[in-house]
Design a protein around this motif. Structure first.
Motif, PDB file in Angstrom:
ATOM      1  N   PHE A 166       0.848  -1.181   0.000  1.00  0.00           N
ATOM      2  CA  PHE A 166       0.000   0.000   0.000  1.00  0.00           C
ATOM      3  C   PHE A 166       0.885   1.233   0.000  1.00  0.00           C
ATOM      4  O   PHE A 166       1.993   1.223   0.517  1.00  0.00           O
ATOM      5  CB  PHE A 166      -0.957   0.017   1.200  1.00  0.00           C
ATOM      6  N   ARG A 167       0.390   2.264  -0.637  1.00  0.00           N
ATOM      7  CA  ARG A 167       1.150   3.504  -0.780  1.00  0.00           C
ATOM      8  C   ARG A 167       0.566   4.554   0.159  1.00  0.00           C
ATOM      9  O   ARG A 167      -0.649   4.750   0.235  1.00  0.00           O
ATOM     10  CB  ARG A 167       1.096   4.005  -2.217  1.00  0.00           C
ATOM     11  N   LEU A 168       1.454   5.224   0.874  1.00  0.00           N
ATOM     12  CA  LEU A 168       1.065   6.322   1.752  1.00  0.00           C
ATOM     13  C   LEU A 168       1.813   7.578   1.335  1.00  0.00           C
ATOM     14  O   LEU A 168       3.002   7.520   1.045  1.00  0.00           O
ATOM     15  CB  LEU A 168       1.391   6.002   3.220  1.00  0.00           C
ATOM     16  N   ARG A 169       1.097   8.694   1.313  1.00  0.00           N
ATOM     17  CA  ARG A 169       1.757   9.974   1.035  1.00  0.00           C
ATOM     18  C   ARG A 169       1.672  10.838   2.294  1.00  0.00           C
ATOM     19  O   ARG A 169       0.586  11.136   2.792  1.00  0.00           O
ATOM     20  CB  ARG A 169       1.106  10.696  -0.139  1.00  0.00           C
ATOM     21  N   PHE A 170       2.850  11.211   2.808  1.00  0.00           N
ATOM     22  CA  PHE A 170       2.954  12.097   3.953  1.00  0.00           C
ATOM     23  C   PHE A 170       3.253  13.511   3.466  1.00  0.00           C
ATOM     24  O   PHE A 170       3.947  13.700   2.464  1.00  0.00           O
ATOM     25  CB  PHE A 170       4.078  11.646   4.893  1.00  0.00           C
ATOM     26  N   GLY A 171       2.764  14.493   4.197  1.00  0.00           N
ATOM     27  CA  GLY A 171       3.057  15.877   3.875  1.00  0.00           C
ATOM     28  C   GLY A 171       3.557  16.627   5.091  1.00  0.00           C
ATOM     29  O   GLY A 171       3.254  16.264   6.230  1.00  0.00           O
ATOM     30  N   SER A 172       4.344  17.668   4.853  1.00  0.00           N
ATOM     31  CA  SER A 172       4.794  18.564   5.922  1.00  0.00           C
ATOM     32  C   SER A 172       4.595  19.983   5.431  1.00  0.00           C
ATOM     33  O   SER A 172       5.021  20.332   4.317  1.00  0.00           O
ATOM     34  CB  SER A 172       6.266  18.310   6.257  1.00  0.00           C
ATOM     35  N   LEU A 180      11.913  12.387  22.154  1.00  0.00           N
ATOM     36  CA  LEU A 180      10.750  11.853  21.451  1.00  0.00           C
ATOM     37  C   LEU A 180      11.142  10.732  20.496  1.00  0.00           C
ATOM     38  O   LEU A 180      10.506   9.678  20.453  1.00  0.00           O
ATOM     39  CB  LEU A 180      10.051  12.978  20.691  1.00  0.00           C
ATOM     40  N   VAL A 181      12.198  10.933  19.717  1.00  0.00           N
ATOM     41  CA  VAL A 181      12.629   9.921  18.755  1.00  0.00           C
ATOM     42  C   VAL A 181      13.076   8.655  19.479  1.00  0.00           C
ATOM     43  O   VAL A 181      12.784   7.540  19.045  1.00  0.00           O
ATOM     44  CB  VAL A 181      13.753  10.473  17.854  1.00  0.00           C
ATOM     45  N   ARG A 182      13.778   8.823  20.580  1.00  0.00           N
ATOM     46  CA  ARG A 182      14.235   7.656  21.344  1.00  0.00           C
ATOM     47  C   ARG A 182      13.058   6.864  21.920  1.00  0.00           C
ATOM     48  O   ARG A 182      13.174   5.659  22.153  1.00  0.00           O
ATOM     49  CB  ARG A 182      15.170   8.094  22.475  1.00  0.00           C
ATOM     50  N   SER A 183      11.936   7.538  22.154  1.00  0.00           N
ATOM     51  CA  SER A 183      10.775   6.860  22.735  1.00  0.00           C
ATOM     52  C   SER A 183       9.971   6.082  21.696  1.00  0.00           C
ATOM     53  O   SER A 183       9.123   5.264  22.058  1.00  0.00           O
ATOM     54  CB  SER A 183       9.857   7.881  23.414  1.00  0.00           C
ATOM     55  N   CYS A 184      10.218   6.332  20.398  1.00  0.00           N
ATOM     56  CA  CYS A 184       9.481   5.632  19.349  1.00  0.00           C
ATOM     57  C   CYS A 184       9.987   4.197  19.234  1.00  0.00           C
ATOM     58  O   CYS A 184      11.193   3.986  19.090  1.00  0.00           O
ATOM     59  CB  CYS A 184       9.638   6.348  18.011  1.00  0.00           C
ATOM     60  N   PRO A 185       9.110   3.200  19.297  1.00  0.00           N
ATOM     61  CA  PRO A 185       9.547   1.802  19.225  1.00  0.00           C
ATOM     62  C   PRO A 185      10.364   1.529  17.967  1.00  0.00           C
ATOM     63  O   PRO A 185      10.015   1.986  16.875  1.00  0.00           O
ATOM     64  CB  PRO A 185       8.215   1.028  19.207  1.00  0.00           C
ATOM     65  N   VAL A 186      11.449   0.795  18.124  1.00  0.00           N
ATOM     66  CA  VAL A 186      12.347   0.543  16.991  1.00  0.00           C
ATOM     67  C   VAL A 186      11.726  -0.400  15.969  1.00  0.00           C
ATOM     68  O   VAL A 186      12.183  -0.463  14.834  1.00  0.00           O
ATOM     69  CB  VAL A 186      13.690  -0.037  17.491  1.00  0.00           C
ATOM     70  N   ASP A 187      10.684  -1.137  16.366  1.00  0.00           N
ATOM     71  CA  ASP A 187      10.046  -2.057  15.423  1.00  0.00           C
ATOM     72  C   ASP A 187       8.905  -1.395  14.669  1.00  0.00           C
ATOM     73  O   ASP A 187       8.155  -2.066  13.960  1.00  0.00           O
ATOM     74  CB  ASP A 187       9.536  -3.301  16.164  1.00  0.00           C
ATOM     75  N   GLN A 188       8.753  -0.081  14.821  1.00  0.00           N
ATOM     76  CA  GLN A 188       7.736   0.647  14.081  1.00  0.00           C
ATOM     77  C   GLN A 188       8.393   1.696  13.192  1.00  0.00           C
ATOM     78  O   GLN A 188       9.461   2.211  13.502  1.00  0.00           O
ATOM     79  CB  GLN A 188       6.742   1.312  15.049  1.00  0.00           C
ATOM     80  N   ARG A 189       7.745   2.004  12.084  1.00  0.00           N
ATOM     81  CA  ARG A 189       8.298   2.976  11.156  1.00  0.00           C
ATOM     82  C   ARG A 189       8.201   4.386  11.733  1.00  0.00           C
ATOM     83  O   ARG A 189       7.199   4.742  12.337  1.00  0.00           O
ATOM     84  CB  ARG A 189       7.572   2.916   9.809  1.00  0.00           C
ATOM     85  N   LEU A 190       9.238   5.166  11.523  1.00  0.00           N
ATOM     86  CA  LEU A 190       9.285   6.544  12.005  1.00  0.00           C
ATOM     87  C   LEU A 190       9.410   7.473  10.803  1.00  0.00           C
ATOM     88  O   LEU A 190      10.319   7.330   9.987  1.00  0.00           O
ATOM     89  CB  LEU A 190      10.487   6.741  12.943  1.00  0.00           C
ATOM     90  N   VAL A 191       8.474   8.401  10.677  1.00  0.00           N
ATOM     91  CA  VAL A 191       8.532   9.432   9.640  1.00  0.00           C
ATOM     92  C   VAL A 191       8.502  10.778  10.352  1.00  0.00           C
ATOM     93  O   VAL A 191       7.506  11.147  10.967  1.00  0.00           O
ATOM     94  CB  VAL A 191       7.349   9.324   8.657  1.00  0.00           C
ATOM     95  N   LEU A 192       9.612  11.493  10.297  1.00  0.00           N
ATOM     96  CA  LEU A 192       9.750  12.764  11.000  1.00  0.00           C
ATOM     97  C   LEU A 192       9.771  13.879   9.960  1.00  0.00           C
ATOM     98  O   LEU A 192      10.628  13.911   9.086  1.00  0.00           O
ATOM     99  CB  LEU A 192      11.044  12.766  11.820  1.00  0.00           C
ATOM    100  N   GLY A 193       8.801  14.783  10.056  1.00  0.00           N
ATOM    101  CA  GLY A 193       8.737  15.858   9.088  1.00  0.00           C
ATOM    102  C   GLY A 193       8.485  17.186   9.763  1.00  0.00           C
ATOM    103  O   GLY A 193       7.809  17.248  10.792  1.00  0.00           O
ATOM    104  N   GLY A 194       9.036  18.251   9.196  1.00  0.00           N
ATOM    105  CA  GLY A 194       8.776  19.558   9.768  1.00  0.00           C
ATOM    106  C   GLY A 194       9.722  20.631   9.271  1.00  0.00           C
ATOM    107  O   GLY A 194      10.663  20.376   8.509  1.00  0.00           O
ATOM    108  N   ASP A 195       9.453  21.846   9.722  1.00  0.00           N
ATOM    109  CA  ASP A 195      10.293  23.008   9.444  1.00  0.00           C
ATOM    110  C   ASP A 195      11.393  23.036  10.502  1.00  0.00           C
ATOM    111  O   ASP A 195      11.166  23.427  11.638  1.00  0.00           O
ATOM    112  CB  ASP A 195       9.434  24.272   9.504  1.00  0.00           C
ATOM    113  N   LEU A 196      12.594  22.625  10.118  1.00  0.00           N
ATOM    114  CA  LEU A 196      13.707  22.547  11.063  1.00  0.00           C
ATOM    115  C   LEU A 196      14.632  23.758  10.959  1.00  0.00           C
ATOM    116  O   LEU A 196      15.631  23.840  11.655  1.00  0.00           O
ATOM    117  CB  LEU A 196      14.505  21.257  10.829  1.00  0.00           C
ATOM    118  N   HIS A 197      14.312  24.675  10.080  1.00  0.00           N
ATOM    119  CA  HIS A 197      14.981  25.968   9.959  1.00  0.00           C
ATOM    120  C   HIS A 197      16.511  25.852   9.920  1.00  0.00           C
ATOM    121  O   HIS A 197      17.228  26.475  10.695  1.00  0.00           O
ATOM    122  CB  HIS A 197      14.577  26.907  11.091  1.00  0.00           C
TER     123      HIS A 197
END
Length: 323
Positions: free
Chosen positions: A28-34, A131-148
């Motif tokens: 399945f295809r997912l499109r994420f936006g930021s 926050l990133v360290r708290s995300c389970p390693v067996d789950q996908r992580l998608v981090l998006g945002g304005d990091l300036h």
């Protein structure tokens, strides 16, 4: 803000070859936006329409300028937002997969903005690190945002996280982003896809054009990233442009056991087992007929049949009831 989503049911296909059962592999295809939207006030509906036109399933908003913590629905999307007591900053996640969301965690309203002091910037990165360290390693992580920050065109010492296809000139904030990605074994997806400048520039104010919005994923998940680009046609809502990432995810279906009714093992009716069955059945019938002498014929038959089944199970055994 972080959320967890169950597997999307929109399968692109699965099948079998003639005469041979194939291992069913669903994709399945997912499109994420930021999107740094500047504010949601007065344009929430229009932003949701834009996401629909661009086929965005999940998007993270920055600078929502809405106070408090709540949810709102519009045009098939659901927004979870978290804001400060005053109408500043604010973040949100908007999804049209709302029925598959299993958990939403709000981690404040902060956003990396120009003009923040060194202490506030450090606090932001410390919070993001936690926050990133708290995300389970067996789950996908998608981090998006304005990091300036500007990561620059070349990888220059960050080849493991920078694909060498960035934009602009690297600055200190950009090095912070690259160091953060290195520390958490992430890659900056924008930098791995060759695009025109218009598809890389995420912020434009007059003649000033920069790339400060990014998507990061774990290195092990990068193979699922099929594209990452800016959609310049939706730039009318903010000086920031909508950045999207397409992921093609696969999930191999597990083999399920078909439940069947347990069966008596009649194959064991031989030798000593047969003699024991005959003896116990005769003894049980004699006792039940004596005790059920006052019963009607149907009731007595039910009693005898039940007794026989119990004897069969005890003497011969039964299957486990799985295919």
């Amino acid at each position: 803000m972080v959320n967890y989503v169950r597997s999307c049911p929109s399968d692109l296909g699965a099948g079998r070859h003639r005469g041979v059962l194939a291992k069913v592999k669903r994709t399945f295809r997912l499109r994420f936006g930021s999107w740094n939207v500047g504010t949601l006030t007065g344009k929430f509906l229009e932003l949701a329409d834009a996401l629909g036109r661009c086929n965005v399933d999940i998007a993270c908003f920055q600078e929502t300028k809405w106070t408090g913590k709540s949810t709102r629905k519009v045009n098939g999307y659901k927004l979870w937002y978290s804001g400060a007591p005053k109408s500043i900053n604010g973040v949100g996640i908007i999804e049209r997969l709302k029925d598959f969301v299993v958990l939403v965690e709000r981690h404040g309203d902060r956003l990396m903005l120009s003009g923040l002091g060194a202490g506030e910037k450090k606090s932001f990165w410390d919070s993001l690190d936690e926050l990133v360290r708290s995300c389970p390693v067996d789950q996908r992580l998608v981090l998006g945002g304005d990091l300036h920050g500007h990561i620059g065109v070349e990888s220059d010492g960050y080849a493991s996280v920078h694909g060498g296809l960035g934009f602009g000139v690297r600055n200190d904030e950009g090095r912070t982003i690259l160091d953060f990605a290195t520390a958490h074994d992430l890659v900056i997806v924008n930098s791995f896809f060759r695009k025109r400048d218009s598809q890389m520039i995420t912020f434009q104010s007059g003649l000033n054009k920069t790339q400060i919005d990014y998507f990061l994923v774990r290195k092990g998940d990068f193979r699922a990233c099929k594209d990452c680009k800016v959609l310049p046609r939706e730039a009318g809502f903010s000086q920031h442009k909508l950045l999207v990432i397409d992921l093609l995810l696969s999930r191999r279906a597990t083999k399920t056991e078909k439940a069947v009714k347990p069966r008596i093992l009649w194959k064991n009716l031989m030798g000593e087992a047969a003699e024991r069955f005959r003896s116990e059945t005769s003894s049980r019938f004699t006792k039940e007929i004596r005790e059920g002498s006052h019963m009607e014929a149907d009731e007595l038959w039910t009693l005898l049949a039940g007794g026989m089944r119990e004897t069969e199970k005890e003497v011969l055994g039964v299957t486990r009831g799985t295919g």
